[in-house]
Scaffold this motif. Sequence first.
Motif, short mmCIF file in Angstrom:
data_model
loop_
_atom_site.label_atom_id
_atom_site.label_comp_id
_atom_site.label_asym_id
_atom_site.label_seq_id
_atom_site.Cartn_x
_atom_site.Cartn_y
_atom_site.Cartn_z
N VAL A 44 -6.05 4.14 6.10
CA VAL A 44 -5.02 3.36 5.11
C VAL A 44 -4.43 2.54 5.17
O VAL A 44 -3.34 2.50 6.67
CB VAL A 44 -4.90 5.50 4.77
CG1 VAL A 44 -3.52 5.02 3.48
CG2 VAL A 44 -5.77 6.14 4.38
N TYR A 86 -7.35 2.60 0.94
CA TYR A 86 -8.11 3.27 1.21
C TYR A 86 -9.31 2.48 0.87
O TYR A 86 -10.24 2.37 0.51
CB TYR A 86 -7.93 4.84 0.31
CG TYR A 86 -6.90 4.99 -0.10
CD1 TYR A 86 -6.08 5.40 0.52
CD2 TYR A 86 -6.09 4.66 -1.14
CE1 TYR A 86 -4.66 6.09 0.45
CE2 TYR A 86 -4.72 4.21 -1.83
CZ TYR A 86 -3.96 5.37 -0.98
OH TYR A 86 -2.85 5.85 -1.23
N LYS A 95 -0.62 -0.03 4.13
CA LYS A 95 0.32 -1.05 2.84
C LYS A 95 0.39 -2.25 3.25
O LYS A 95 0.06 -2.50 4.82
CB LYS A 95 1.00 0.02 3.69
CG LYS A 95 2.14 -0.12 2.15
CD LYS A 95 3.73 0.32 2.32
CE LYS A 95 5.59 -0.24 1.00
NZ LYS A 95 5.59 0.55 1.28
N THR A 110 5.81 -1.70 6.86
CA THR A 110 3.99 -1.07 5.71
C THR A 110 2.93 -0.74 7.44
O THR A 110 3.17 -1.46 8.28
CB THR A 110 3.17 -2.46 6.28
OG1 THR A 110 4.19 -3.65 7.58
CG2 THR A 110 4.61 -3.32 5.31
N TRP A 162 -0.80 0.75 -1.49
CA TRP A 162 -1.96 0.93 -0.41
C TRP A 162 -3.79 0.89 -0.68
O TRP A 162 -3.86 0.36 -2.04
CB TRP A 162 -1.50 2.21 -0.93
CG TRP A 162 0.05 2.70 -0.21
CD1 TRP A 162 0.92 3.44 -0.97
CD2 TRP A 162 0.54 3.11 1.01
NE1 TRP A 162 2.40 3.38 0.32
CE2 TRP A 162 1.39 3.52 1.37
CE3 TRP A 162 -0.44 3.35 2.14
CZ2 TRP A 162 1.92 3.98 2.41
CZ3 TRP A 162 0.35 3.73 3.56
CH2 TRP A 162 1.80 3.64 3.60
#
Length: 797
Positions: A550, A592, A552, A531, A590
Amino acid sequence: MKIRLPGAFSYTLAAASAVFSPAALAQAAPAGSAAPAAPAGSAAPAAQSEQIEVVIVTAQKRKEDPNKVAMSISAVSGAQLQAQHVKDFTDLTRVVPNISFTAASGNGGAGPGTSNIEIRGISSAAGAATVGVYLGEVSITVGNVYTMGSVEPKFFDIDRVEVLRGPQATLYGASSMGGTIKFVPNEPDLKERELSTYAEASTTRGGSANWSANVVGNFPLVADELALRIGAQAQHTGGFIHQVDSSGRVLAKNINQVGDQELRMALKWKPTRALSITPSLYYQKVDAKDISAFNTELPNYQALKAVREPSKDVLLTPNVTLNWDLGNADLTSSTSYFQRKFDREQNGSAYNAYSLSTFLTSTGDGGSAPPELIDAVAGLPSIVYLNNKVRQVSQELRLASRPYDASVSPWTWLGGVYFSHQRTNITENDPIFGVSATFAQYGFNIADPDILPGSYVGAFPNDNSYSGAFAYREKQGSVFGEANYYFTPSLHATVGARYLRGDSTLEQKNALYLAGAGNNASSSLSSTAFTPKYAVTWEATASQTLYASVAKGFRLGGSNVFVPPSTCGPDLLANGITAGPATYSPDSLWSYEAGSKSRLLNNRVSINASVFYVKWKNIQQGVYLPTCAYTYNANAGDATSEGFEIDIKAKPLPGLTLGASGGVVKAELSNDKGLQNGIVGAVAGAQVQGVPKYNAAVNATYNFAVFGDRSAFVAGGVQWVGSSKGSLNPDQTDYQRPAYHTADVSAGMSFDRYKLSVFVKNALDTDTVIQHPQVASIVQGYRVAPRSIGVSVAARF
């Protein structure tokens, strides 16, 4: 597995900003100090600041100004939690944007310990948790197993609560895919001796009284070297729901009362200037007399049921934290043990007894059972006894560089390792009281397969219709790190990552008649994840920071409880399958995000705003089987979540603080894969359940002087929560949840060592039924607690 309908009984209480604090989202007492007992505005008038105070947070596991951190953060101080009479998670949702809660169970919803936490639309009442929960350095995150929800620590002797939005997997591991909530307790103070007390009492409209009392002491034992902090608290939350029988006769009043007790102890030893060792212990017991659900077809607020649904939830978290200043780096070790014992009873009458009656064939249809027997069995009372125990041992070791210093290095970094072993043991027993005697009353033997197909001798020992024992084991190991490179003192980039391996097993035993053929088996699943996180932070000016990130997020997969085809066959066929799946897979996302954090006019105005877009794959969701009341977990395809948050605070005058905040979330499934896995309504465009479309709040506090040198305040706030979906299935009664709003007001004054305040929660007495879950044939309702009016007093010595 019984009654685990995701969203079947959820109380999504929503996301809003501070109710009445001067700076509830950006104010805190100094770390390690006693949680101030005074309400907002209790400081002496001469001490009034023209600036909005700032909390120092540990979101990135080092002390930092939140305006310099590349993530959306809300922090509520212990002083403001007390001033606003925030007692639990549902209250917290009214002071923090874009958080909601969904109960983990159908019939067992609306009770303490059954809620799941959601941030930014990452909502799932099945599988592993989507939000990490920390109590100090202790991870107390648990999965959505059976009817257990998130651990709900009380807000006692808390320095601050930090809400970190967006995936936090790099530093906080699996399950922090929606975000992380940190409860940061006060630390022992090596210098100051202090004793503080707090008490409040209130009455609930149409219900019983509420009260709370606590005492906290800080005692330096060896000056600047050894100190003890110890505190105790007891609380009682009155009920407002009445139990009735079929004739409408009241059997018991105010059944949804809750009592709780807390104890916190910490000893801080600092043998040298560079080394500190802090062992601590937190104990909490929550005793709920019943759940907060009522029958919507009856007069307010009545629950028609033959049996009560009490619970006891006991939490124990010892921890030893070591902090060692090595000169060029800081070493931190956290060794923890976490135990939760959650015993509860659920009303099984609507599905155990009813389900059993469906196996009988009436004489009118060519069977052997008289219609009177079928009706008598369907009307018998039944209880689901659930005994849950969670135990976890964990160890984290991390090393962090010194804070950024341009004259030393353009780099700062943090790295560490983490290990945990969590064991969850659950037993379930479902007696149908009097079932054997009822068969005998009509001249039949309950063990006779000619009257009850598939029955046998010993199928109903002591009238028990189902027995299950489940042993879950989960081991996690990970290595993590994060590095920052400063191109200039005002511009830096962040790169972080975590590599995780998780192994889970389930051993289960299912027996007795309603388990069908039964199942004594085990299953296992191993998962790995990498991650990463990337961010850029630009301090455009000394008072404004812009960032983009960004990241994960990840959840471990797991094993399902056996679903008996003999009992649940029609439900399974309706979903296009003949047996429940043995396991479900991991899911990931994900995220953003971009945001701005500004302090203007010499920090008399602050504006924080962020926008986000999330792509979520292979979502873990629960599939509820309405006839037999079992649930299995499956992966419901993909989803997206997008939206924004904004928080504005202003202090136009030294005594006046204004605030406004809000958020918008659009969380929808992006394909039909969930429908293919048997989840009704899981089609592209379906709104993720339990996520309000919007939330907003406004608040104001005015501090002023009275009688010369006395300080006083008045405050008020209004919160709005948008509509949401309680289910993916449009045919469910809880599919559409209405929007609603609440309001709170308070006022107070200080008298030397004492502070007195009065308050009204839910001042407009909003009584909207915000959810309509259906369990078997019963439609239930849930509302915000009725208006309460109270008084509080605090003292410090």
